[in-house]
Enzyme design. Structure first.
Site: not given
Ligand SMILES: [Zn+2]
Ligand SMILES: *[C@@H]1O[C@H](CO)[C@@H](O)[C@H](O)[C@H]1NC(C)=O
Ligand SMILES: *[C@@H]1O[C@H](CO)[C@@H](O)[C@H](O)[C@H]1NC(C)=O
Ligand SMILES: *[C@@H]1O[C@H](CO)[C@@H](O)[C@H](O)[C@H]1NC(C)=O
Length: 973
Positions: A390, A352, A409, A387
């Site tokens: 992101h 995450m 995503e 990650e």
């Molecule tokens: Zn992701």
């Protein structure tokens, strides 16, 4: 967020919604097999002649499509959709103080909390509505203060359970343009469901160690503190956490200073205060309190259990390098002062991207040289890269609402490959993208039950449901397509403008399309009347993808191209008349230009176009979709397929690019499966593999042939299939061997794993004997947990083969090793291998353990066990029966285990190698009976049913032809 490792080696798709499937059932019951075979043959003939005579389609018009029906069709119960917060009050900053009661005598798995939220009023109102879920709010302590710190009377507080709202009613109205402060005191449960603020544990020095950690995406920050829990409502966060002295706490930001403050009434505890964050979304807030060990490289740190910290070395090596790459790629410095990455023993997703504090499941971050397989190393690099991407795309600029999740995503999934390629160039990950992302998602997106990637969502169940393979892989594939059709330069400039303009804010997909359009117009890559939105809407708002049918005119050097929707099931009733904006690239035997991926022409949402600059005469092949940069399949006339097959069998494969070799294998086999190409042509293409030694085409081929394998494995034709495959693989098996050499390229290692696992599974004697004897060496070793003679990379093959050919002794031995192993990736691998047994009782016991507390299998791994058993020929029926018979037990065990994986994953992994009518009926009966339990798994179950139905039909249609073809191929060679 990053998904759990894709376990699915080959997919077994098919094609049906639950309703159609049920309507059709009756028809198949009354039909005689012979009549059916004739009918199937007739249908096939119609498809083939339709192709040859070139049928002209028109495009379905946009407004004939009901988008919300598309989404709703799977849901049996209507769900609340108006779940958004009122916009009259918005948060500006939060002070969050939390005390987890998890350690010491007083541990009772709860936490106490306090939050002070500064809010701005945008419209006069007398209520403040915010989210809270599973929190116990001390109403008498709730307070509201005005702009001058005057007390505002709270008259009452109410709850909207369905929307997870806590509503504070004020005595006087709150004025537009002014700021107020809300204070709420509450307590909550440190749950073990891997969501919100949760607890996790592990063993160290024979003691249980407790961790308090978080997982908020998408809608669980509200389980940790009352908040405005929507991604577009960004605010600054100041977090304070109380903890026992010997533990450590980390959060998104660094600690304010190193002097900690005592906690009143809790001797031996202290407060950590963290610096105020930049404006960010609630779902990205995170904190972890544990006894973990740490390693760092300047302001970049990694954390894990003390006993595993050495395994974090690789993550610490690539992390900062990839971060640096992305600073260059996005042309914006990393916005936070530090980065922490934490490997957690219990974690629902793969990882995450919390801003400045990325959390991982252990297998996604830890890697031990010599113990874990190289594929684990690649997985670590890929997930870390995802990650980190992101941190800009998602965190700095955030989707305003979950509808644009696919973009977040899909983007991270695309650029994760760029990040890895930058630090590990020898891995050829950009080639692997084509197989692992595009070809992988093609098989899912070719189902009727697929969905458009841009979906209106409201209810948390719906939000959770769209974290699926389509969003990630198709999203990534069409973004790659865009990078190529806009050209890299335009894409990168437009992206940078978008990020600069929207930094610390939120945005919709149209904001990105606008930035890219502007750049494309400036650089004249698109003409002034064309926008990126117009092009991309055909890919994001329409379900599925096109197949181009190319019919060449060899005498005048032209070709007609038409597009229709590609559906894997020839019997699908769904319309195929959708049209896309298709960027067309091609090359021929004369030019062999496999480098230029800028479109030569566009199909502008039109059913057909013509090209005129092709070689005349019928001796030069044509290949469309150079390097498979477009998200579409291509079919050709028979002559061109012959030319291509001939080229593949000539020296240097006729100069055809390695990615396009993979494409030809995947396209032809899928077209045959869909009834659009004769299987003799598709199987004919595979013959060239005799001479192929590259990894990527083999990977495509084995995925496609894996389907045939799973269909034929219970039939008499399997003998010929085995013979054909063994012959095809003879050379590459010899070339790669079963013994590792030092310093081999990563792809050679992968190749060996793939080839050996096929060879062993087909019963190749040397492969099987080698595996069993290596395993036996281990079994007899003095201290098997220290001395393992099985080479790390071959563990998956050797364990599985030995378990398959062994009995209880081998099984129990491996189970014991599983329990003692300290390496996450090794444990995963053992779990998968334990599913390879052919002893039914062992498999049943294994499944039972997977849904039993305290059995030694963690909740997060339950789906892995089911997947392993159902992928096994001997196990698929066992897994399916278990699922039906033990449903209630499974339900209560799994349903609450962390939102994302759970039942959807189970259904997905229960890929029925269902090829028979009876099993198919049992599956639909099961799904109907349990429809109300399925929740977020609804769509996954629909897809499973569709695939099963198509398998049944496929067998009826193709088994005989393929049997005959194999017979000839085997006896002829
Ligand atoms: Zn992701
Ligand atoms: C809240 O209002 C203050 C003062 O007008 C302003 O500086 C701040 O940016 C606003 N915050 C939000 C989130 O709108
Ligand atoms: C849990 O323990 C803490 C600390 O002892 C205490 O303050 C709290 O009231 C307890 N909560 C419950 C629900 O028992
Ligand atoms: C606001 O008032 C409350 C009590 O009325 C007091 O405790 C608090 O310190 C005051 N805050 C500020 C910023 O003055």
């Amino acid at each position: 967020m990053s998904k759990v490792s894709p376990q699915t080696e080959s997919m077994y798709p098919a094609d049906f919604t639950m309703e159609t499937a049920q309507k059709r059932k009756t028809r198949y019951q009354v039909s005689q097999p012979v009549a059916l075979a004739l009918l199937a043959a007739a249908l096939l003939a119609i498809f083939l002649s339709g192709f040859v005579t070139y049928k002209v389609y028109s495009c379905k018009s946009e407004d004939s499509r009901n988008i919300s029906n598309e989404l709703k069709k799977g849901h049996t119960t209507a769900k609340l959709t108006d779940v958004r917060l009122p916009t009259s009050v918005v948060p500006d900053s939060y002070l969050v103080k939390l005390v987890p009661h998890l350690w010491g005598e007083q541990s009772n798995f709860t936490f106490s909390g306090f939050v002070r939220i500064k809010v701005n009023v945008t419209e006069e109102t007398s209520r403040i509505t915010l989210h809270s879920n599973n929190l116990n709010i001390s109403k008498e302590l709730t307070q509201v203060f005005g702009p001058n710190n005057e007390t505002i009377t709270v008259t009452s507080q109410s709850r909207d359970e369905a929307r997870q709202f806590h509503i504070i009613h004020t005595g006087s109205s709150l004025k537009k343009g002014l700021s107020y402060t809300v204070e709420i005191t509450f307590d909550g449960i440190l749950n073990d469901l891997l969501q919100g603020f949760y607890r996790s544990s592990y063993q160290q020095d024979n003691e249980t160690k407790w961790i308090a950690t978080t997982q908020f995406q998408p809608t669980d920050a509200r389980q940790a503190f009352p908040c405005f829990d929507e991604p577009g409502l960004k605010a600054r966060f100041s977090i304070s956490l109380a903890r026992p002295k010997k533990l450590m706490a980390v959060s998104n930001m660094p600690k304010t200073n190193n002097i900690s403050e005592p906690v009143e009434g809790m001797p031996g505890w202290e407060w950590d205060h963290f610096e105020e964050s930049v404006p960010m979304s609630t779902y990205l807030v995170a904190f972890v309190i544990s006894e973990f060990s740490r390693m760092d490289n300047g302001s970049f740190s990694v954390w894990s259990r003390r006993d595993a910290i050495k395994q974090a070395e690789y993550a610490l090596q690539v992390g900062p390098a990839i971060l640096k790459y992305f600073e260059k790629y996005f042309k914006i410095p990393y916005p936070l002062p530090k980065m922490d990455m934490v490997a957690l023993p219990d974690f629902a997703a793969g990882a995450m991207e919390n801003w400045g504090l990325i959390t991982y499941r252990e297998t996604a971050m830890l890697y031990e040289e010599g113990v874990s397989a190289s594929s684990s190393k690649q997985r670590v690099a890929i997930v870390v890269s995802h990650e980190l991407a992101h941190q800009w795309f998602g965190n700095l600029v955030t989707p305003s609402w979950w509808t644009d999740l696919w973009l977040n995503e899909g983007f991270a999934t695309y650029v994760e490959y760029l990040g890895v390629d930058a630090v590990e160039p020898s891995w050829q990950v950009l080639e692997q993208f084509v197989v692992d992302e595009i070809q992988n998602v093609f098989s899912l997106d070719a189902l009727e039950s697929s969905h458009q990637i841009s979906i209106e969502v409201g209810h948390p169940d719906e939000i959770n449901e769209i974290f699926d393979r389509i969003s990630y892989h198709k999203g990534a594939s069409i973004i790659r397509m865009m990078d190529h059709f806009l050209t890299n330069k335009v894409f990168s400039k437009g992206l940078n403008n978008y990020l600069q303009n929207k930094a610390y804010g939120s945005a919709t997909q149209n904001d990105l399309w606008d930035a890219l359009t502007e750049q494309a117009h400036n650089d004249q890559v698109l003409d002034a009347s064309t926008t990126v939105a117009e092009i991309m809407n055909t890919w994001t708002l329409q379900t599925g993808f096109p197949v181009l049918s190319v019919k060449r005119n060899y005498s005048n050097g032209s070709a007609l191209i038409n597009q229709t929707r590609f559906l894997i099931n020839p019997e699908s009733k769904t319309s195929r008349q959708d049209c896309w904006w298709v960027p067309i690239t091609y090359t021929t035997a004369a030019t062999k230009d496999f480098e230029s991926t800028k479109p030569k022409l566009w199909m502008k949402k039109e059913p057909r176009v013509e090209v005129n600059d092709l070689p005349k005469g019928d001796s030069d092949w044509l290949i469309m979709n150079v390097q498979e940069t477009g998200f579409y399949r291509v079919n050709y006339d028979k002559r061109n397929w012959e030319l291509l097959t001939k080229a593949l069998n000539s020296a240097n494969f006729g100069g055809i690019h390695v990615i396009n070799r993979a494409q030809l294998l995947d396209d032809s086999m899928s077209l045959a499966r869909a009834g659009l190409l004769d299987y003799s042509i598709a199987l004919g293409v595979t013959k060239y593999l005799n001479n192929e030694l590259e990894y990527t085409p083999w990977k495509s081929a084995l995925n496609a042939l894996g389907f045939i394998d799973s269909m034929l494995v219970r039939t008499a034709a399997y003998a010929n299939f085995k013979a054909y495959m063994s012959n095809l693989m003879a050379r590459i098996y010899e070339e790669t061997g079963s013994v590792e050499m030092p310093n081999e390229p990563q792809v050679t290692v992968y190749k060996r794993i793939r080839i050996m696992s096929w060879a062993c599974s087909l019963g190749h004697q040397e492969c099987v004997n080698h595996s069993i004897s290596t395993f036996n060496q281990w079994l007899k070793s003095e201290n098997p947990d220290k001395n393992n003679p099985v080479p790390a990379n071959l563990k998956s093959v050797i364990y599985c083969t030995a378990i398959k050919h062994g009995g209880q002794r081998e099984w129990d031995f491996l189970w014991e090793r599983y329990q003692k192993s300290n390496v996450g990736s090794e444990r995963d691998l053992m779990l998968t291998s334990l599913g390879c047994s052919r002893e039914i009782w062992l498999l049943n016991r294994y499944l039972l353990w997977a849904v039993t507390d305290g059995s030694g299998i963690r909740k997060q791994d339950c789906a892995r066990v089911f997947g392993a058993v159902s992928m096994n020929v001997a196990g698929s029926t066992v897994a399916f029966n278990f699922l039906r018979d033990e449903w209630d037990r499974i339900k209560s065990y799994v349903q609450k285990s962390g939102g994302f994986g759970g039942l959807a994953e189970l259904a997905d992994l229960l890929i029925p190698t269902i090829t028979g009518q009876l099993e198919y009926q049992q599956l639909t009966e099961f799904a109907t009976k349990r429809a109300s339990d399925l929740g977020p798994a609804t769509r996954a179950v629909e897809q499973t049913i569709e695939r099963a139905q198509a398998n049944v039909n496929w067998m009826k249609r193709n088994a005989r032809n393929i049997e005959a073809w194999l017979e000839t191929a085997v006896s002829g060679s």
